[in-house]
Design an enzyme around this catalytic site. Structure first.
Site, PDB file in Angstrom:
ATOM      1  N   ASP A 122      54.575  31.615  45.513  1.00 24.81           N
ATOM      2  CA  ASP A 122      55.487  32.705  45.141  1.00 24.81           C
ATOM      3  C   ASP A 122      56.816  32.232  44.563  1.00 24.81           C
ATOM      4  O   ASP A 122      57.669  33.075  44.220  1.00 24.81           O
ATOM      5  CB  ASP A 122      55.756  33.605  46.357  1.00 24.81           C
ATOM      6  CG  ASP A 122      54.571  34.502  46.674  1.00 24.81           C
ATOM      7  OD1 ASP A 122      53.927  34.967  45.721  1.00 24.81           O
ATOM      8  OD2 ASP A 122      54.292  34.729  47.859  1.00 24.81           O
ATOM      9  N   ASP A 183      47.831  37.194  41.637  1.00 24.75           N
ATOM     10  CA  ASP A 183      49.294  37.275  41.587  1.00 24.75           C
ATOM     11  C   ASP A 183      49.908  35.979  41.056  1.00 24.75           C
ATOM     12  O   ASP A 183      50.979  35.975  40.452  1.00 24.75           O
ATOM     13  CB  ASP A 183      49.864  37.551  42.982  1.00 24.75           C
ATOM     14  CG  ASP A 183      48.967  38.396  43.880  1.00 24.75           C
ATOM     15  OD1 ASP A 183      47.742  38.324  43.729  1.00 24.75           O
ATOM     16  OD2 ASP A 183      49.501  39.105  44.734  1.00 24.75           O
TER      17      ASP A 183
HETATM   18  N1  GLY Z   1      51.961  39.205  45.574  1.00 20.41           N
HETATM   19  C1  GLY Z   1      51.610  40.111  46.577  1.00 20.41           C
HETATM   20  C2  GLY Z   1      51.385  41.504  46.119  1.00 20.41           C
HETATM   21  O1  GLY Z   1      51.228  41.798  44.960  1.00 20.41           O
HETATM   22  O2  GLY Z   1      51.372  42.329  46.991  1.00 20.41           O
END
Ligand code: GLY
Length: 401
Positions: A122, A183
């Site tokens: 992330d 993601d």
């Molecule tokens: N990256 C986590 C989500 O999209 O909830």
């Protein structure tokens, strides 16, 4: 010509180009609404003693509540970059130096991420939304160094045997191998940026390898995506596609598909390789084809509870922003179709059913974070607001060109 007039003009052109013409939409009014909500949030964060804890970032407002739930910036808290990013976008829209000062203060709370080993993938969300926008607008050399250091940190998660970044090191045992989530496509932008701005050129190769491997294994024949792809850590072999936040392993989780549309738009921008431009249209078209009439998806396209399932406004924000950019790479009917779809998404998001209005200080209602875990269902969520204001600014710039 103002944005509203221009949009109306495009709408007429689109009558011939696609079945749904774009709706009338006033981007300046929407940006002014966002600015008002930003100021309400800042006032709420200041409280009665007029001081802000800059490490506490707005994360969500539950459906039943009317003030922000904040979380402390930490390596485990993936959403901490969105609020600083919103402040940078609001500063870009208004030119208000007081907003810039707040953006700087919140951004500074994330510097530690460039000085510690990677917790997970992330880092792009966290540091590119905050420091990336800050650097874009200020050219502060300290911001550049944070971005370069963080890109190097993110690259430590790359597994060359698989060809992708390991998204969740903590979940290797749970999934039985190297896991990559859709993601993760969003975090490639930081690597491309670093490679072009004095970082190791190999970072761009990592991003391309990740995009290519994901393109090969992370999609079904109809171009809908799995949330998680699991690979053998040692051989690199693809093992299976599963879900984490979606309805089922075989379903199309709305935000996952949104990340894919956004991610491959960025990869095309950075590489100009036509393979990605062709691919992203297929990924976008399966999403658009299955949308409800108001252009805001249910949280998962395959939830059997539809039409009584919650929506995910955040996915609509991500896709609106991506389609506006993608439309600029596609002259002709396809580009006009994507632009009209994006404007229709923004028009819905900006209408009373989706706006917080006076009720809450966030921009938008009706996002869904992690439905299977019972978390952030039908809530205001900070990343919806981030991609909403990003999309509004993109549209404004496009209409002013
Ligand atoms: N990256 C986590 C989500 O999209 O909830």
């Amino acid at each position: 010509m103002n944005a509203k007039t221009l949009c109306a003009g495009f709408g007429l052109c689109l009558l011939a180009a696609c079945t749904t013409p774009e709706r009338d939409f006033d981007v300046d009014e929407a940006l002014s609404y966002c600015d008002g909500q930003v100021r309400r949030t800042l006032a709420e964060l200041k409280g009665t003693d007029d001081s802000i804890d800059y490490t506490m970032m707005p994360r969500n407002i539950a459906d039943s509540l009317d003030s922000w739930h904040c979380r402390k910036a930490a390596k485990e808290e993936w959403c901490s970059g969105f609020w600083p990013g919103i402040l940078w976008y609001d500063y870009e829209a208004t030119g208000d130096e007081a907003v810039r000062e707040e953006a700087e203060q919140f951004t500074a709370s994330l510097k530690f991420l460039s000085e510690t080993p990677a917790f997970d993938h992330d880092l792009g969300f966290l540091v590119f939304c905050s420091y990336g926008n800050g650097y874009r607008l200020t050219h502060n050399p300290e911001y550049k160094q944070v971005l370069l250091n963080t890109a190097d940190t993110l690259a430590t998660l790359f597994n060359p045997r698989v060809g992708t970044i390991l998204s969740w090191p903590r979940n290797v045992a749970l999934y039985g191998g190297h896991n990559t989530i859709m993601d993760n496509m969003i975090n490639l932008e930081l690597l491309f940026w670093a490679a072009k701005n004095g970082g190791d050129p190999h970072l761009a190769e990592i991003a391309v390898s990740h995009a290519d491997t994901t393109m090969k294994y992370h999609f079904r024949p109809d171009y809908s995506s799995y949330h998680v792809a699991v690979y053998d850590t040692l051989s690199g072999r693809f093992l299976r596609g599963v879900t984490h936040q979606g309805h089922a392993d075989s379903s199309m989780w709305a935000r996952g598909q949104a990340w894919a549309i956004y991610g491959y738009t960025v990869v095309y921008r950075e590489t100009r390789d036509e393979r990605y431009l062709d691919f992203v249209q297929k990924v976008a078209d399966v999403y658009l084809k299955r949308l409800p009439e108001d252009y805001i998806p249910y949280w998962d396209f395959d939830d059997p509870a539809i039409p009584d399932a919650p929506r995910d406004a955040s996915a609509a924000c991500v896709v609106a922003s991506a389609l506006l950019e993608l439309s600029t790479y596609l002259p002709g009917d396809k580009g006009e179709e994507y632009r009209a779809a994006a404007i229709n998404m923004l028009a819905s998001l900006s209408s009373d059913p989706y706006r917080c209005g006076d009720a809450k200080p966030a921009f938008l209602l009706h996002s869904t974070g992690h439905k299977p875990a019972g978390s952030e269902i039908d809530a205001s969520i900070i990343y919806a607001d981030y991609y909403y204001i990003e999309a509004l600014l993109r549209l404004k710039k496009m209409t002013e060109q």
